[in-house]
Scaffold this motif. Sequence first.
Motif, PDB file in Angstrom:
ATOM      1  N   UNK A   1       3.445   5.488  -6.052  1.00 14.21           N
ATOM      2  CA  UNK A   1       3.386   5.343  -7.506  1.00 14.21           C
ATOM      3  C   UNK A   1       2.186   6.078  -8.096  1.00 14.21           C
ATOM      4  N   UNK A   2       1.060   6.014  -7.406  1.00 15.97           N
ATOM      5  CA  UNK A   2      -0.121   6.753  -7.862  1.00 15.97           C
ATOM      6  C   UNK A   2       0.145   8.253  -7.878  1.00 15.97           C
ATOM      7  N   UNK A   3       0.839   8.725  -6.838  1.00 14.65           N
ATOM      8  CA  UNK A   3       1.185  10.144  -6.756  1.00 14.65           C
ATOM      9  C   UNK A   3       2.122  10.542  -7.894  1.00 14.65           C
TER      10      UNK A   3
ATOM     11  N   UNK B   1       0.816  -1.214   0.000  1.00 15.18           N
ATOM     12  CA  UNK B   1       0.000   0.000   0.000  1.00 15.18           C
ATOM     13  C   UNK B   1       0.852   1.267   0.000  1.00 15.18           C
ATOM     14  N   UNK B   2       1.980   1.249   0.710  1.00 16.72           N
ATOM     15  CA  UNK B   2       2.871   2.423   0.728  1.00 16.72           C
ATOM     16  C   UNK B   2       3.468   2.664  -0.658  1.00 16.72           C
ATOM     17  N   UNK B   3       3.939   1.589  -1.275  1.00 18.85           N
ATOM     18  CA  UNK B   3       4.518   1.739  -2.614  1.00 18.85           C
ATOM     19  C   UNK B   3       3.452   2.167  -3.621  1.00 18.85           C
TER      20      UNK B   3
ATOM     21  N   UNK C   1      15.371  -3.270   0.162  1.00 15.54           N
ATOM     22  CA  UNK C   1      14.454  -2.724   1.163  1.00 15.54           C
ATOM     23  C   UNK C   1      15.251  -2.142   2.321  1.00 15.54           C
ATOM     24  N   UNK C   2      14.734  -1.159   3.039  1.00 14.14           N
ATOM     25  CA  UNK C   2      13.504  -0.412   2.736  1.00 14.14           C
ATOM     26  C   UNK C   2      13.672   0.468   1.497  1.00 14.14           C
ATOM     27  N   UNK C   3      12.656   0.466   0.658  1.00 10.68           N
ATOM     28  CA  UNK C   3      12.719   1.170  -0.621  1.00 10.68           C
ATOM     29  C   UNK C   3      12.511   2.662  -0.406  1.00 10.68           C
ATOM     30  N   UNK C   4      13.452   3.458  -0.893  1.00 13.93           N
ATOM     31  CA  UNK C   4      13.314   4.913  -0.833  1.00 13.93           C
ATOM     32  C   UNK C   4      12.581   5.376  -2.088  1.00 13.93           C
ATOM     33  N   UNK C   5      11.650   6.301  -1.897  1.00 10.76           N
ATOM     34  CA  UNK C   5      10.832   6.762  -3.017  1.00 10.76           C
ATOM     35  C   UNK C   5      11.668   7.340  -4.154  1.00 10.76           C
ATOM     36  N   UNK C   6      12.691   8.126  -3.797  1.00 11.99           N
ATOM     37  CA  UNK C   6      13.539   8.741  -4.825  1.00 11.99           C
ATOM     38  C   UNK C   6      14.272   7.672  -5.628  1.00 11.99           C
ATOM     39  N   UNK C   7      14.747   6.629  -4.929  1.00 13.38           N
ATOM     40  CA  UNK C   7      15.467   5.554  -5.604  1.00 13.38           C
ATOM     41  C   UNK C   7      14.542   4.781  -6.533  1.00 13.38           C
ATOM     42  N   UNK C   8      13.320   4.521  -6.073  1.00 11.14           N
ATOM     43  CA  UNK C   8      12.354   3.811  -6.903  1.00 11.14           C
ATOM     44  C   UNK C   8      12.003   4.627  -8.144  1.00 11.14           C
ATOM     45  N   UNK C   9      11.837   5.941  -7.961  1.00  5.25           N
ATOM     46  CA  UNK C   9      11.539   6.814  -9.099  1.00  5.25           C
ATOM     47  C   UNK C   9      12.663   6.763 -10.125  1.00  5.25           C
ATOM     48  N   UNK C  10      13.897   6.755  -9.649  1.00  2.00           N
ATOM     49  CA  UNK C  10      15.059   6.680 -10.542  1.00  2.00           C
ATOM     50  C   UNK C  10      15.054   5.369 -11.326  1.00  2.00           C
TER      51      UNK C  10
END
Length: 467
Positions: A23-25, A17-19, A104-113
């Motif tokens: 991603x929706x944002x 749910x956090x991820x 993990x833990x996945x950082x939002x900036x890293x996932x975006x990259x």
Amino acid sequence: MKSLDVMVIDDEPVIRQMLAAHLLKAGCNVVQAGNGEDAFERLSKGDIEVAICDIKMPGISGIELVRQARAAGIDTSFIMMTAFASVDTAIEAMQAGAADYIVKPVRNEELQHRLLKINDMRGLRAENRVLRSLVQGRREDQFEFNSTAMRELGRLVDKVSPTASTVLVTGESGTGKGVVARRIHQQSPRANAPFIPVNCGALPDNLIESELFGHVKGAFTGADKARKGLFLEADGGTLFLDEIGELPLMMQVKLLHVIEEKSIRAVGSEQSRRADVRIVAATNRDLAQMVAEGRFREDLYFRLSVFQIPLPPLRERRADLMPLMAFLLQRGAERMGLARVPSLEPEVEELLMAYQWPGNVRELEHVIDRALILADRGQVSCADLPPQIVKDATPLLAAQPAEGVDGAWLASPGDSLRDQVRRFECTLIARAIRDADGDRRLAAQKLGMGLSSLYRKQEEFETLGLL
């Protein structure tokens, strides 16, 4: 980054749910799965571009899920997640077919990259397919036109190409509407993205929707594999809808919806997807007349004809004939592996210049190819032309110029010097053709000008009403 269709696969609901919220944002379309079995079933529909998948899961592990997806021909790109920063695990995931690896833990900036990198990689794959198509494609768009009508058309193409406007190209069959559509794409900001041509008249009625919008696995009998559809193939680029007048009314409604909403829904899918596609349509029909007869939707017609480009037939732009013939001779000789390019006998040039070309450029191309096959001694003779062309063009060569042209040079009140010179040139050319008994080649020689220049001048004078 264009909107991606992403699946988050993890057996821990909080992480999913956090991820998904992030991603929706970020503008992605997101679905979730709590185990490998459910994930594989959803991935089998073929509409998920990226899966962010945990490696350690009960039942089917993340690595096993990647192997199954690859074996089934699923084109989803996998980013694997693990709480253990193990090089061996990362190597195993990549060997299974994963595209990337994140800890993990996945950082939002890293996932975006990582998503940006995946998006670029998928874009390069699509671009490579397009480049291969272009290398193997046709080259008419390298020809530069000389006629007044085509120079005006070139101006329209230059104006509309950099915009996002929908374009409708009209004209007779064989005039080169596809060439114009490709040039609009190549001169647009979308030039590096796909150009996907589709002949609407060649699509079976029962498969049109699937061909354009795609389908998921099991959507109908025989759909044993998901299909992306031509709109998504053209995502970020241009979709060329040739012979748009052949599209059934039912599909006209759906096409109008896609153009207005900029989203599509594959057959059998409940999820809409964004499609960033520029539409260039073409037809040899009178769409306005079809609207009046109830055979084409008026609202779709107005959507498609935001910017119209009428393409004149070849008989109305004879100044292009000689250079176009030379271009097609050169290209045909290269394609057939001829040691040198055959020349045209003077009589052949005269016949081809006089012929009306009902099939336009396509007919000219076929005639040139036939002549190249039959030509002997490095020259194309009249015997190498289709008999119908010789039969139809011969009477036209003997046609006399219009009566009374000798007075065309006389100045009218208020005429500029340029207008008077034009009138005088018109008179000299008409008199030379008459004195040569309609032999335009001889007339051109006497005037000290090329045959194509003579025809170009005639076209100009006809446009001005001097002939």
